[in-house]
Design a protein around this motif. Sequence first.
Motif: not given
Length: 216
Positions: A194-208, A184-192
């Motif tokens: 070039w500085l405002g791209w954000v990604e977020w989420g959850e990750a697990r170990l491969a094989g878990a 998931q990702g977006h450009y933060m509001k009121r942020t240039p």
Amino acid sequence: MSNWWDRNVVPRLIGCACTQPAVMQDRAKVVPLASGDVLELGCGAPNLDYYDWNKVHSLSGVDPSPQLLASATRALESKGLTANFMSGVAEALPFANASFDTVVTTFTLCSVQDPHLALLEAKRVLRPNGRLLFVEHGGAPDPSAAAWQNRIEPIWKRIAGGCHLTRPVTQAISDAGFICQPPQGHYMKRTPKWLGWVEWGEARLAGADVASPNKS
């Protein structure tokens, strides 16, 4: 001059930038998901208000900045909380293998010396069904924004404590051997851009076993 800037200006700059409303809104998307024994990379970040303390058994953290670490310690004391916060870097975590149920990283991988090594360390200290929760800014998908990131990054790194603008986020986590949920990702509001791209989420170990619940 560089050492003076890093000691006296960068912690204030980081403290201001990392508490902007758009940044705090993104922190609130992932930090409350932490559970069990939790490790925070860059524990000088202002995340304490977002943890669900009914789910967190213990909180540990590392941060290389004495100023940010002191600020985090004061915040703990003011809230009557306890945590095992210590000086350290994400690339060499002072914890045993399989020590944690959750590793949290918020706007931290942009400034570590070696993000791949930091992610390998996160893998090492996670238990088999542990999770990495992340919200990070990085390389923008829009070509125009990405071009500006490449132009600005050399100067930005020098004034912003080694913060990189062009590093991949979800792809870097996958390359380190994690299985990520759909990014998931977006450009933060009121942020240039070039500085405002954000990604977020959850990750697990491969094989878990992703069907197995976390310790809670």
